[in-house]
Design a protein around this motif. Sequence first.
Motif, PDB file in Angstrom:
ATOM      1  N   THR A 100       0.859  -1.183   0.000  1.00 29.72           N
ATOM      2  CA  THR A 100       0.000   0.000   0.000  1.00 29.72           C
ATOM      3  C   THR A 100       0.891   1.226   0.000  1.00 29.72           C
ATOM      4  OG1 THR A 100      -1.695  -1.183   1.251  1.00 29.72           O
ATOM      5  CG2 THR A 100      -1.851   1.212   1.184  1.00 29.72           C
ATOM      6  N   LEU A 101       0.678   2.084  -0.969  1.00 27.69           N
ATOM      7  CA  LEU A 101       1.465   3.312  -1.079  1.00 27.69           C
ATOM      8  C   LEU A 101       0.785   4.409  -0.257  1.00 27.69           C
ATOM      9  CD1 LEU A 101       3.711   5.069  -2.351  1.00 27.69           C
ATOM     10  CD2 LEU A 101       2.155   5.486  -4.269  1.00 27.69           C
ATOM     11  N   ALA A 102       1.530   4.997   0.662  1.00 23.59           N
ATOM     12  CA  ALA A 102       1.062   6.132   1.463  1.00 23.59           C
ATOM     13  C   ALA A 102       1.852   7.359   1.046  1.00 23.59           C
ATOM     14  CB  ALA A 102       1.242   5.854   2.957  1.00 23.59           C
ATOM     15  N   ARG A 103       1.160   8.386   0.627  1.00 22.88           N
ATOM     16  CA  ARG A 103       1.820   9.593   0.111  1.00 22.88           C
ATOM     17  C   ARG A 103       1.100  10.819   0.660  1.00 22.88           C
ATOM     18  NH1 ARG A 103       4.957  10.487  -4.319  1.00 22.88           N
ATOM     19  NH2 ARG A 103       4.492   8.398  -5.115  1.00 22.88           N
ATOM     20  N   TRP A 104       1.895  11.794   1.060  1.00 20.96           N
ATOM     21  CA  TRP A 104       1.343  13.077   1.488  1.00 20.96           C
ATOM     22  C   TRP A 104       1.292  14.016   0.288  1.00 20.96           C
ATOM     23  CZ3 TRP A 104      -0.707  13.958   6.217  1.00 20.96           C
ATOM     24  CH2 TRP A 104      -0.403  13.059   7.231  1.00 20.96           C
ATOM     25  N   MET A 105       0.129  14.594   0.062  1.00 18.20           N
ATOM     26  CA  MET A 105      -0.018  15.531  -1.036  1.00 18.20           C
ATOM     27  C   MET A 105       0.748  16.825  -0.741  1.00 18.20           C
ATOM     28  SD  MET A 105      -1.861  14.081  -3.388  1.00 18.20           S
ATOM     29  CE  MET A 105      -0.899  12.620  -2.994  1.00 18.20           C
ATOM     30  N   PRO A 106       1.218  17.522  -1.771  1.00 17.56           N
ATOM     31  CA  PRO A 106       1.933  18.797  -1.539  1.00 17.56           C
ATOM     32  C   PRO A 106       1.043  19.785  -0.790  1.00 17.56           C
ATOM     33  CG  PRO A 106       2.249  18.049  -3.791  1.00 17.56           C
ATOM     34  CD  PRO A 106       1.210  17.142  -3.206  1.00 17.56           C
ATOM     35  N   GLY A 107       1.590  20.355   0.270  1.00 16.30           N
ATOM     36  CA  GLY A 107       0.857  21.286   1.108  1.00 16.30           C
ATOM     37  C   GLY A 107       0.214  20.637   2.313  1.00 16.30           C
ATOM     38  N   ALA A 108       0.022  19.305   2.293  1.00 10.42           N
ATOM     39  CA  ALA A 108      -0.595  18.610   3.427  1.00 10.42           C
ATOM     40  C   ALA A 108       0.428  17.998   4.363  1.00 10.42           C
ATOM     41  CB  ALA A 108      -1.537  17.514   2.921  1.00 10.42           C
ATOM     42  N   GLU A 109       1.712  17.964   3.972  1.00 14.47           N
ATOM     43  CA  GLU A 109       2.720  17.347   4.826  1.00 14.47           C
ATOM     44  C   GLU A 109       2.961  18.217   6.061  1.00 14.47           C
ATOM     45  OE1 GLU A 109       4.787  19.908   1.760  1.00 14.47           O
ATOM     46  OE2 GLU A 109       3.283  18.300   1.755  1.00 14.47           O
ATOM     47  N   PRO A 110       3.419  17.615   7.165  1.00 20.55           N
ATOM     48  CA  PRO A 110       3.668  18.397   8.393  1.00 20.55           C
ATOM     49  C   PRO A 110       4.782  19.415   8.186  1.00 20.55           C
ATOM     50  CG  PRO A 110       3.565  16.042   8.860  1.00 20.55           C
ATOM     51  CD  PRO A 110       3.626  16.178   7.370  1.00 20.55           C
ATOM     52  N   LYS A 111       4.617  20.549   8.853  1.00 16.29           N
ATOM     53  CA  LYS A 111       5.625  21.622   8.831  1.00 16.29           C
ATOM     54  C   LYS A 111       5.960  21.962  10.275  1.00 16.29           C
ATOM     55  CE  LYS A 111       3.957  23.583   4.472  1.00 16.29           C
ATOM     56  NZ  LYS A 111       2.965  22.506   4.265  1.00 16.29           N
ATOM     57  N   LEU A 112       7.247  21.954  10.614  1.00 13.27           N
ATOM     58  CA  LEU A 112       7.699  22.151  11.983  1.00 13.27           C
ATOM     59  C   LEU A 112       8.489  23.445  12.087  1.00 13.27           C
ATOM     60  CD1 LEU A 112       8.999  18.554  12.789  1.00 13.27           C
ATOM     61  CD2 LEU A 112       6.683  19.448  13.034  1.00 13.27           C
ATOM     62  N   GLN A 113       8.206  24.200  13.164  1.00 11.79           N
ATOM     63  CA  GLN A 113       9.008  25.372  13.480  1.00 11.79           C
ATOM     64  C   GLN A 113      10.218  25.010  14.342  1.00 11.79           C
ATOM     65  OE1 GLN A 113       8.506  28.309  12.158  1.00 11.79           O
ATOM     66  NE2 GLN A 113       6.588  27.733  11.144  1.00 11.79           N
ATOM     67  N   SER A 114      10.079  23.974  15.155  1.00 12.26           N
ATOM     68  CA  SER A 114      11.180  23.484  15.987  1.00 12.26           C
ATOM     69  C   SER A 114      10.991  21.983  16.174  1.00 12.26           C
ATOM     70  CB  SER A 114      11.211  24.202  17.342  1.00 12.26           C
ATOM     71  OG  SER A 114      10.013  23.939  18.056  1.00 12.26           O
ATOM     72  N   ILE A 115      12.067  21.316  16.587  1.00  8.62           N
ATOM     73  CA  ILE A 115      11.996  19.863  16.738  1.00  8.62           C
ATOM     74  C   ILE A 115      11.086  19.494  17.903  1.00  8.62           C
ATOM     75  CG2 ILE A 115      13.349  17.796  17.212  1.00  8.62           C
ATOM     76  CD1 ILE A 115      15.695  19.087  15.829  1.00  8.62           C
TER      77      ILE A 115
END
Length: 713
Positions: A100-115
Amino acid sequence: MKRPSFTIDGRTVTADELQTLVSAASRDWLRSQRKPKGPAPKRAHRARTPEQREAKALATATAKKRRKDEREAHELDRLLARIGYLSRRSAREAEAMQRTLARWMPGAEPKLQSICPRSLYSRLYPEISARTAQAMTRSRIAADGFKNIVLRKIMRGYGGRGQNTRRYRAGEAADLVRYILRELGLEEGVIARFTNIIEVDGEHSLPEADIERRVAQLVAFWNALEAFEAEAEPGGNVYSHLILAMPHELSPEGRERALEDFCANLDELHLPFTAALHKPDPQGDVRNFHAHIMMATRPFAVEGPFAWTFEAAKATEFNLAPGIGWLRERAADAFNAALEEEQNPLRYSGLSQARRGVPSTGEAHDGPVGTARKRKEQEDGAERDRLMRGLAAHVVRAAERQASLGAQIENATATRAQVPPGQAEAEVEGQPQPQPQPQPQPQPQSQSRSRSQPGLPPALVALRERFPDPLRLRGLSALHFADFTAADTAADRWYSPAFDLMVVLQRDGVGLIRDRDGQPELVEEKLKPQYRHLIHAPALPDIVQEALTEAHRRIVAEHDRQKRIAREKEAIRQQRLAQLQKQPIILFDGRLNLLPEFRAFFPPEVVVLDGVREAMLACHTAALRLEDRLLDEQRSSRRSSRFDQGPADERAEETAAASTPVGPVVAEPQAPLQLAAAPLSAPQTKADEDWDLMIRGIASGKIRTSGRGEQGR
């Protein structure tokens, strides 16, 4: 939490389809690997006599042990078969397994300001520190010369909860990976992060300096795996948290190689993992080096940035006792290889002492609670001894002052008794007479010091003996003035004023300090009279000079911050005025409330700037006038064309004109001004604090305001 897209054989599937297809594929694979069972043995007859019952109990215990051994052997066979299949399978067998291929669409992936932000650390620290403390039982060398592997495995998932465990929380795996990868917890000087989830080398690899984007990919993977397990196997395990005690006898480089070798075994089996090498906690034992390892039992493959494939069959054998034993043996192999490379004779064993036939060492561990209690008792004892020594020294000084005062009284009485009566009367009348010089006699040191400072109170004399250098008063505190009387305070023109001035400068030195060519200077006009004696001295005491320098630094920093805020306000004001002058824009609704789409662009802190409010009203008024002028022109054109049209055409034109909005196009607000300000000291006023918060919000585009403008619309 957002859900990635899942694809099987090039077709996007829903949650129900994913569960059906994955379950069917997993059952088919397990059936193909299962061996047929033999016939079940017949049950013996019920025991009647005591001898028969005793024989039956012995037979039952023997059969129970035999079944346990058979079950462990069967689980071990399953584990070895799964390990052999995962490590030696061909490419055709790997492709035959449903993926099963799991893919995040562009713009939906997580974005982090700090770890790991402070809020996340504060929320996870109690639970993870408790897990680590339970796993940090230091092993001792047994009778056979081997040390035991200390490994704790915590399995987390959507299934049934164990004892003293909480229910699984969505996003838990991603939060844990951010916690273990935080910079402050890692061992310094070596590579302390390991994973096979992202590409380290290749077309889509990220540089090592871009650690935030690397961690963002790790967070995206664990979120995708969590969503896949929740839909494909609702009651299954999501991840396992391994806490492995690392040998403190190894060097940092040796511990790095040992952890890398241990993780290589998981990589060979295509099992996902994220590992971090941690240093001991400041409150714990300095030998407690340990590693946090997050792993999953579902084989996977990396397909690109923010894209992975998951197999239908899980390697659940690693959750059983043989699987945990296999992990312990691999850890022992990695530790022994590193110890042998560093020529250290110590060796580890993955087997327990019972399996090795070695008796227990019999040494009880204090544990984290007992160790903390002993450490607290030692600290309390040291503090108690310090207070007793201080009290004893205070009693000794008081006795010396009393003895000195008694000696002064005796000397004064003896001197007065030796004066003739006529001489005493002459002294009273103001006619001093020559006095015979007394013979010098040896006196104690305390008496000589007291006679060298005649007229001083005893507490002040003791303070001068404690601080003989008036410019070096470091260590002076309020306790030294506890014995001061009114006479001591009146006679002291140096120690007490210096201490009071130091306290005043530490609290707030505004108005008392001025800058002269970059150097601090006290303002004599603003000081109290008791402090002016210090200014006229050749030099200030060290405690006053240090407080003066620190207060000057704070004042200069606050002045620089005020100048920075003024520059930022002026820059934003000029930008807003320039943008308002470009074209007319309708900014307000019918109730003169700012429209919602402009609230982030014109927050209250920007509206109150000089000229911004007037420019906004002028821009809005110009837009309204332009709208009225366009409406008048359309009405004039319609009246002039009515001479050539019939009644039906006029009604159609009026209907079309009424349905067509006329007015200036409302321009979308442009990107806000990006201001990157270096971190400064804490703001001193509420307005400046609000301004700093507003500047950070504009720079990140996350300002949210509320008002009544939506009701007006």
